[in-house]
Design an enzyme around this catalytic site. Sequence first.
Site, PDB file in Angstrom:
ATOM      1  N   GLU A 206       0.836  -1.082  -0.054  1.00 49.61           N
ATOM      2  CA  GLU A 206      -0.047   0.134  -0.039  1.00 49.61           C
ATOM      3  C   GLU A 206       0.908   1.259  -0.245  1.00 49.61           C
ATOM      4  O   GLU A 206       0.539   2.145  -0.740  1.00 49.61           O
ATOM      5  CB  GLU A 206      -1.035  -0.043   1.367  1.00 49.61           C
ATOM      6  CG  GLU A 206      -2.127   0.981   1.259  1.00 49.61           C
ATOM      7  CD  GLU A 206      -3.162   0.858   2.506  1.00 49.61           C
ATOM      8  OE1 GLU A 206      -2.625  -0.016   3.285  1.00 49.61           O
ATOM      9  OE2 GLU A 206      -3.740   1.704   2.675  1.00 49.61           O
TER      10      GLU A 206
ATOM     11  N   ASP B 128     -12.790   1.608  -0.008  1.00 48.23           N
ATOM     12  CA  ASP B 128     -12.161   1.325   1.204  1.00 48.23           C
ATOM     13  C   ASP B 128     -13.089   1.930   2.305  1.00 48.23           C
ATOM     14  O   ASP B 128     -14.130   2.174   1.953  1.00 48.23           O
ATOM     15  CB  ASP B 128     -10.761   2.062   1.128  1.00 48.23           C
ATOM     16  CG  ASP B 128      -9.701   1.269   2.183  1.00 48.23           C
ATOM     17  OD1 ASP B 128     -10.120   0.496   3.067  1.00 48.23           O
ATOM     18  OD2 ASP B 128      -8.465   1.519   2.116  1.00 48.23           O
TER      19      ASP B 128
HETATM   20  O1  MCF Z   1      -7.200  -0.079   3.971  1.00 44.66           O
HETATM   21  C1  MCF Z   1      -7.339   0.793   4.938  1.00 44.66           C
HETATM   22  C2  MCF Z   1      -5.720   1.136   4.915  1.00 44.66           C
HETATM   23  N1  MCF Z   1      -4.787   0.019   4.956  1.00 44.66           N
HETATM   24  C3  MCF Z   1      -5.032  -1.086   5.976  1.00 44.66           C
HETATM   25  N2  MCF Z   1      -5.787  -1.217   6.909  1.00 44.66           N
HETATM   26  C4  MCF Z   1      -7.209  -0.540   7.075  1.00 44.66           C
HETATM   27  C5  MCF Z   1      -7.813   0.370   6.306  1.00 44.66           C
HETATM   28  N3  MCF Z   1      -8.878   0.782   6.711  1.00 44.66           N
HETATM   29  C6  MCF Z   1      -8.912   0.261   7.994  1.00 44.66           C
HETATM   30  N4  MCF Z   1      -7.882  -0.635   8.069  1.00 44.66           N
HETATM   31  C7  MCF Z   1      -8.021  -1.568   9.280  1.00 44.66           C
HETATM   32  C8  MCF Z   1      -7.329  -3.116   9.049  1.00 44.66           C
HETATM   33  O2  MCF Z   1      -8.507  -3.766   8.704  1.00 44.66           O
HETATM   34  O3  MCF Z   1      -6.845  -1.041  10.222  1.00 44.66           O
HETATM   35  C9  MCF Z   1      -6.499  -2.016  11.032  1.00 44.66           C
HETATM   36  C10 MCF Z   1      -6.863  -3.289  10.413  1.00 44.66           C
HETATM   37  O4  MCF Z   1      -7.825  -4.023  11.316  1.00 44.66           O
HETATM   38  C11 MCF Z   1      -5.031  -1.948  11.045  1.00 44.66           C
HETATM   39  S1  MCF Z   1      -3.879  -3.055  11.826  1.00 44.66           S
HETATM   40  C12 MCF Z   1      -3.874  -2.735  13.383  1.00 44.66           C
HETATM   41 FE    FE Z   2      -8.565  -1.403   3.614  1.00 44.31          FE
END
Ligand code: MCF
Ligand code: FE
Length: 402
Positions: free
Chosen positions: A209, A305
């Site tokens: 990402e 997202d």
């Molecule tokens: O897609 C976006 C950005 N990238 C990664 N994770 C998340 C996003 N929005 C929410 N998340 C959540 C993910 O599913 O954030 C947490 C996870 O549960 C980050 S890891 C502690």
């Molecule tokens: Fe995500």
Amino acid sequence: MNIIEADYIYIQGEYINRKAIAFDKTIKAIDTKENLLALYPDATIHTTPPNSVIYPGFINTHVHIEFSSNKTTLTYGSFIKWLSSVMTNASKTSSCDNSAMENACNEMLKSGITGFGAISSYGVDLNVCINTPQRVVYFNEIVGSNEGMIDINYESFEYRTKLSQKYASDNFIPAVSIHSAYSTHKTLINKAISYAKENKLLLTAHLLESPGEREWLTNASGDFYEFYKNFIGVEKPANTLDEFLKAFDDTPTHFIHCVQATKKELDMLKVKGHSIAHCPRSNRMLGCGRLSIEDVKAPFSVATDGLSSNWSLNIFDELRAALMMHYHIPLHELSVQLINSVTSIPAKIFGLNCGIIAPQKLSDFCIITLPDTPVSLEEIALWTILHTKEATKVYIGGKQYV
Ligand code: MCF
Ligand code: FE
């Protein structure tokens, strides 16, 4: 039986003039209204305003419903600052109430989204996702890079996944999400992939990402290094990029973002049968860059997202952002590509019997209305994206919801 007519119907990449669709739960026939009425004289007629277009219902392959109540909580502009703000506000982000999650589903519905892929981090969105009118691919998330927490993290994943499997139906499809290479221990990755394979569940994962993620996975340095040292107390990544990708070799997976993938890696995703969710606004909000969609050979969807990295779940807002972001691609060509990225392509990625308007397909429709008569059929995809804020009518499985 029902018959719906409109000035245009989007069929196999073309805008067909003045035809109608006979449908109940599935599409029965496409013909002139007169011919359909001769076949089904008792059918209920559904009209649409002038200059309306019937599209297959839109599919948003990547959203985090549980992150729907943090509009001014998280820090944008840099991925690692955002991730730190997620960790700091964990209690807030993990306690989203039902009404915020229902509003999120409703906002999607009003923009014509009839199916979505929800990443469930905690399982608190289960009831909302079971009861929403849309078709939901419910991705139970597995996450945690700490060796000492493997059993606890796996048990939580298994418990949530098994619970969701009890509610499996045509409209609710349990699935598996491996959060990412940087956040998930190898053992958890392998166990979750095996679980998905054994239970024939769809698989998704965030991948490449941010620039920092790439640097951390390949060189164990950069801003992730500081983050991991301070927050988690580790100085080495949980996985290398190569070993992470290898784990998915024989399991087609829906990879989210891939903004920082090289051309070679993008080619490899196609060869291995994977697909990509492209989230242009999220990538901009989190300082991740632009996915070079012109280099992507694997099938890709455009997705919103979560509200954790976006200001709306309206698919037209997302399509307009994509139209502006990829300014190198000719406008009309890109418009058609974007319409397909939220209809036929995501339906194929998720294996859903919808996404195109054809006999035997599920009757999931989004009807939009253009402000005036389009000068030519070639302009309709573009005008649709530019002028639509909300759908005029929305049907799922033949039932009208908007
Ligand atoms: O897609 C976006 C950005 N990238 C990664 N994770 C998340 C996003 N929005 C929410 N998340 C959540 C993910 O599913 O954030 C947490 C996870 O549960 C980050 S890891 C502690
Ligand atoms: Fe995500």
